[in-house]
Design a protein around this motif. Sequence first.
Motif, mmCIF file in Angstrom:
data_model
loop_
_atom_site.group_PDB
_atom_site.id
_atom_site.type_symbol
_atom_site.label_atom_id
_atom_site.label_comp_id
_atom_site.label_asym_id
_atom_site.label_seq_id
_atom_site.Cartn_x
_atom_site.Cartn_y
_atom_site.Cartn_z
ATOM 1 N N ARG A 1 0.856 -1.172 0.000
ATOM 2 C CA ARG A 1 0.000 0.000 0.000
ATOM 3 C C ARG A 1 0.893 1.223 0.000
ATOM 4 N N ARG B 1 -7.965 -0.061 12.450
ATOM 5 C CA ARG B 1 -9.387 -0.437 12.585
ATOM 6 C C ARG B 1 -9.785 -1.435 11.499
ATOM 7 N N ASN B 2 -9.333 -1.198 10.279
ATOM 8 C CA ASN B 2 -9.651 -2.109 9.179
ATOM 9 C C ASN B 2 -8.976 -3.455 9.356
ATOM 10 N N LEU B 3 -7.720 -3.459 9.790
ATOM 11 C CA LEU B 3 -7.011 -4.720 10.022
ATOM 12 C C LEU B 3 -7.712 -5.533 11.104
ATOM 13 N N LYS B 4 -8.256 -4.858 12.093
ATOM 14 C CA LYS B 4 -8.989 -5.546 13.161
ATOM 15 C C LYS B 4 -10.204 -6.282 12.587
ATOM 16 N N GLU B 5 -10.777 -5.715 11.538
ATOM 17 C CA GLU B 5 -11.935 -6.324 10.874
ATOM 18 C C GLU B 5 -11.517 -7.312 9.782
ATOM 19 N N GLY B 6 -10.205 -7.529 9.634
ATOM 20 C CA GLY B 6 -9.711 -8.473 8.634
ATOM 21 C C GLY B 6 -9.645 -7.910 7.224
ATOM 22 N N GLN B 7 -9.642 -6.586 7.109
ATOM 23 C CA GLN B 7 -9.613 -5.932 5.800
ATOM 24 C C GLN B 7 -8.363 -5.070 5.655
ATOM 25 N N VAL B 8 -7.862 -4.997 4.426
ATOM 26 C CA VAL B 8 -6.755 -4.095 4.118
ATOM 27 C C VAL B 8 -7.290 -3.058 3.138
ATOM 28 N N PRO B 9 -7.419 -1.804 3.574
ATOM 29 C CA PRO B 9 -7.985 -0.785 2.689
ATOM 30 C C PRO B 9 -7.077 -0.480 1.505
ATOM 31 N N SER B 10 -7.662 0.099 0.483
ATOM 32 C CA SER B 10 -6.921 0.480 -0.720
ATOM 33 C C SER B 10 -6.068 1.722 -0.455
ATOM 34 N N THR C 1 -8.398 4.785 -0.177
ATOM 35 C CA THR C 1 -9.130 5.001 1.069
ATOM 36 C C THR C 1 -8.184 5.347 2.216
#
Length: 151
Positions: free
Chosen positions: A100, A131-140, A143
């Motif tokens: 990223r 916050r996104n990593l906690k949800e299992g997501q890696v933002p673009s 974003t």
Amino acid sequence: MRLLVLCTHNSARSQMAEAWLKHFAQELGVDLEVHSAGTEKTYVKEEAQRAMAEVGLSLEGHRSKTLWEVPDPWNFHLVLTVCDQAKEACPAYPARTLKRHVSFPDPTGKPLEEWRRVRDALGRMSLFLVRNLKEGQVPSDETLAQAAWGA
């Protein structure tokens, strides 16, 4: 998860991002191992230390280092570049590594207010990322930049 913040000199932006990411990972209970490095090695700038101390985060004990001085340098889940020059010089990582990039201006040689502006943008981006990593997501990239700069 292992995360590497990469910048040119590992003297300011990547150091501040490392401190923010560690802080928010601990605050939110996210298992995140964070390192920072530079494509070149110099020293941690006093202005970066001062700007971070203003928000209660210490860069004491931080030192500028290259990728080769980071433990297990070829085994990161996510590599985040925070300056355009580092993005161009970023080495090829194994396929499982996500990359990223968010561009932050170099505040070197500018008034402390510019250091604060960059510090705060790094903080907003770091909180959003954790916050996104906690949800299992890696933002673009887009974003992450939007979280940093609100654009």
